[in-house]
Write an enzyme that holds these catalytic residues in place. Structure first.
Site, short mmCIF file in Angstrom:
data_model
loop_
_atom_site.label_atom_id
_atom_site.label_comp_id
_atom_site.label_asym_id
_atom_site.label_seq_id
_atom_site.Cartn_x
_atom_site.Cartn_y
_atom_site.Cartn_z
N GLY A 1 64.40 74.71 38.36
CA GLY A 1 64.85 73.35 38.41
C GLY A 1 63.43 72.31 38.72
O GLY A 1 63.66 71.16 38.70
N HIS B 1 22.89 94.58 44.46
CA HIS B 1 21.89 93.84 44.85
C HIS B 1 21.59 92.60 44.03
O HIS B 1 21.27 93.02 42.81
CB HIS B 1 20.85 94.74 45.49
CG HIS B 1 19.56 93.64 46.17
ND1 HIS B 1 19.99 93.22 47.31
CD2 HIS B 1 18.67 93.26 45.90
CE1 HIS B 1 18.96 92.30 47.78
NE2 HIS B 1 18.11 92.45 46.86
P1 FAD Z 1 57.79 78.99 44.78
O1 FAD Z 1 56.50 78.91 44.17
O2 FAD Z 1 57.97 78.04 45.71
O3 FAD Z 1 58.68 78.74 43.55
C1 FAD Z 1 60.17 78.81 43.63
C2 FAD Z 1 60.75 77.90 42.36
O4 FAD Z 1 61.92 77.96 42.51
C3 FAD Z 1 60.27 76.46 42.23
O5 FAD Z 1 59.69 76.15 41.10
C4 FAD Z 1 61.55 75.90 42.61
O6 FAD Z 1 61.81 74.62 41.59
C5 FAD Z 1 62.56 76.80 42.05
N1 FAD Z 1 63.94 76.79 42.59
C6 FAD Z 1 64.37 76.78 43.86
N2 FAD Z 1 65.64 76.82 43.89
C7 FAD Z 1 66.21 76.79 42.72
C8 FAD Z 1 67.40 76.52 42.20
N3 FAD Z 1 68.55 76.62 43.03
N4 FAD Z 1 67.57 76.49 40.84
C9 FAD Z 1 66.67 76.40 40.11
N5 FAD Z 1 65.44 76.51 40.66
C10 FAD Z 1 65.07 76.74 41.73
N6 FAD Z 1 49.46 81.03 48.35
C11 FAD Z 1 48.13 82.02 48.23
O7 FAD Z 1 48.45 83.19 48.05
N7 FAD Z 1 47.13 81.43 48.03
C12 FAD Z 1 46.89 80.20 48.16
O8 FAD Z 1 45.56 79.84 48.25
C13 FAD Z 1 47.76 79.13 48.62
N8 FAD Z 1 47.58 78.10 48.76
C14 FAD Z 1 48.59 77.13 49.08
C15 FAD Z 1 48.20 75.80 48.99
C16 FAD Z 1 49.43 74.87 49.39
C17 FAD Z 1 48.87 73.30 49.37
C18 FAD Z 1 50.65 75.43 49.42
C19 FAD Z 1 51.78 74.53 49.46
C20 FAD Z 1 50.78 76.83 49.29
C21 FAD Z 1 49.82 77.57 49.13
N9 FAD Z 1 50.22 78.85 49.02
C22 FAD Z 1 49.29 79.86 48.64
C23 FAD Z 1 51.62 79.68 48.97
C24 FAD Z 1 52.21 79.94 47.70
O9 FAD Z 1 52.05 78.69 46.77
C25 FAD Z 1 53.56 80.48 47.85
O10 FAD Z 1 53.36 81.71 48.81
C26 FAD Z 1 54.08 80.85 46.45
O11 FAD Z 1 54.18 79.73 45.69
C27 FAD Z 1 55.33 81.47 46.73
O12 FAD Z 1 55.99 81.81 45.49
P2 FAD Z 1 57.68 82.03 45.38
O13 FAD Z 1 57.59 82.61 43.97
O14 FAD Z 1 58.19 82.62 46.36
O15 FAD Z 1 58.36 80.49 45.45
#
Ligand code: FAD
Length: 481
Positions: free
Chosen positions: A37, A460
């Protein structure tokens, strides 16, 4: 009109956990639907996390390089005082994000994954309704992979809105704030705070703990603290942020004094919480582990054929952890499908199934300087006399000096077992060290001993030589120190 869709695998969330699970399911021939979403495929990491933050950090470092030259740097380069049009920088960053959104869409298409855009709400463990632009779609599935990710924690007395921003808004500013106060000295706050300092903002950091980056040991964070001090970042450690009124943030300092910090923007980065509300998780009969969805080492939840990956499942909340979990789950489901097709009976867990059982999930802070931590650190082995620890300074590495990365107290540290020399942990701090993180993780994952690292002929001149030398030092015969 309500439409229906029935699929073998349904994935909720197209972040690094969900979309990687989707691609792998598709590659393995599983009929798969992926629902998201959000604004673009790729979730937090790609849209408002890892990638955009590293793009802004990169732009800030380029700006700082020119600013240093303008101020009379040591490299013999002259330049006039640089200016930044942050709106243009943000547009450049958005272009990278869009390119990657399109890349993920193409990969999912190639894997024949059906992508559904809209928010899903579950009515039971295997059924959800998705609100799409064309109306409601009811999806039923045999397997469900939950990958709904995480969201920033909001402080009740400092709600997001106006000049109180989360990392998401900080990555899309069109002007560098004159004064930025960062509340929360974890990696996200520090990465962004440092980037804005490089871009010319006056930055203050308010952190409740007694030191920054409390998840890393002090030796690793000291060089970052030194950079902040040298660059005039105001630190309030052991301090509590309060409300933000009339351009001033109320803060109670460590010794109980009430002070006010002027701010054009207050960036609140006090952590992230799993996204568990508002989509019917409570209707799925899935057990929780504190705020997270409880999983076992196959990423299975307590409900049959409901799996969970990524930030939703706990720490470390890192992109690469979720992706690795997503691949494991796809392999397990495909394996069970193959077993069922061969035997004609529903297959359940077997001893041969893949497990999510990493030796290490390396973590990197893209601060100045950068920090890597993989495996056990000194605090994990405190009091043990069966561990060798050796440190090698970047100041003794030619490459570090040649790229101005040898002067900020950086080092590589190895921890190994005294008895069999097996590597237990590797950490580093220093400019540009992040690229070494995978070689640390590889060595740990492969069960390397110090002699393995010592036996690899390291190129190196590279920063990686510090890993080689630290291992040699642990064996008692470093060359360059
Ligand atoms: P998310 O990436 O959060 O994705 C979840 C998705 O599910 C979203 O697109 C959302 O829209 C969708 N969703 C949720 N509920 C629903 C629903 N009910 N119906 C439909 N869609 C839904 N990690 C690193 O490893 N290295 C980094 O350098 C790093 N830098 C970061 C910098 C910032 C500023 C932030 C905020 C985070 C950073 N992270 C980093 C963390 C990383 O972004 C997360 O660990 C990662 O995105 C998690 O992935 P995920 O698939 O669990 O969930």
């Amino acid at each position: 009109m309500t439409q229906t869709l029935s699929t073998k695998v349904l994935i909720i969330g197209a972040g690094t956990g969900g979309y990687v699970a989707g691609i792998r399911c598709g590659q393995l021939g599983l009929d798969t639907a992926l629902v998201d979403g959000g604004d673009g495929l790729g979730g937090t990491c790609l849209n408002v996390g890892c990638i955009p933050s590293k793009a802004i950090i990169h732009a800030a470092s380029k700006f700082e390089t020119v600013a240093k030259a303008a101020a009379g740097g040591t490299l013999g380069i002259t330049a006039s005082t640089p200016a930044i049009d942050l709106a243009q920088t943000t547009a450049w960053k958005d272009g990278i994000v869009r390119k990657l959104n399109a890349g993920v869409a193409a990969l999912l298409k190639k894997a024949k994954v059906k992508v559904v855009k809209g928010w899903a709400t579950f009515s039971d463990a295997k059924t959800c309704t998705v609100k799409t632009a064309d109306g409601d779609l009811i999806i039923t599935a045999e397997h469900v992979i939950l990958a709904t990710g995480s969201e920033p924690v909001e402080l009740p007395f400092l709600p997001f809105g106006g000049d109180v921003i989360s990392s998401t808004e900080a990555l899309s500013l069109d002007k560098v704030p004159g004064k930025l106060v960062v509340v929360g000295g974890g990696y996200i706050g520090l990465e962004l705070g440092i980037a804005f300092r490089k871009l010319g903002a006056e930055v203050a950091i308010v952190e409740m703990a007694d030191r920054l980056l409390p998840l890393y040991d002090k030796a690793l964070t000291d060089p970052v603290a030194k950079w902040l001090e040298k660059h005039g970042v105001e630190l309030h450690l052991g301090a509590r942020a309060g409300s933000f009124e009339k351009g001033q943030l109320n803060v109670t300092t460590k010794d109980g004094k009430a002070i006010k910090l002027k701010a054009d923007k207050v960036l609140v980065t006090v952590g992230r919480k799993p996204r568990t509300r508002g989509w019917g998780l409570e209707n799925m009969g899935v057990a929780m582990a504190g705020p997270f969805v409880k999983i076992d080492d196959r990423c299975a939840t307590s409900m049959k054929n409901v799996w969970a990956v990524g930030d939703l499942t706990g720490e470390p909340m890192l992109a690469h952890k979720g992706s690795a979990q997503g691949e494991v789950v796809a392999e397990i489901i495909a394996g069970r499908e193959r077993a069922q097709a061969a035997s004609g009976r529903a297959a359940s867990a077997s001893a041969q199934e893949p497990r999510f059982d990493p030796v290490t999930i390396a973590a990197v802070c893209f601060t100045e300087p950068e920090i890597i931590s993989a495996g056990l650190g000194p605090e994990d082995v405190e009091g043990r006399d069966d561990v060798i620890t050796a440190v090698f300074p970047l100041a003794a590495i030619g490459r570090a000096l040649a790229i101005e990365a040898g002067e900020d107290g950086g080092f590589v540290r190895v921890l190994a077992s005294k008895t069999d020399h097996r590597l237990l942990g590797v950490q580093a701090v220093g400019q540009h060290v992040s690229e070494m993180s995978n070689s640390f993780a590889q060595m740990l994952e492969m069960g390397a001993v110090l002699e393995d690292v010592a036996g690899v002929i390291h190129v190196h001149p590279t920063l990686g030589e510090a890993f080689h030398e630290a291992s040699l030092r642990a064996l008692g015969h470093a060359i360059h120190i």
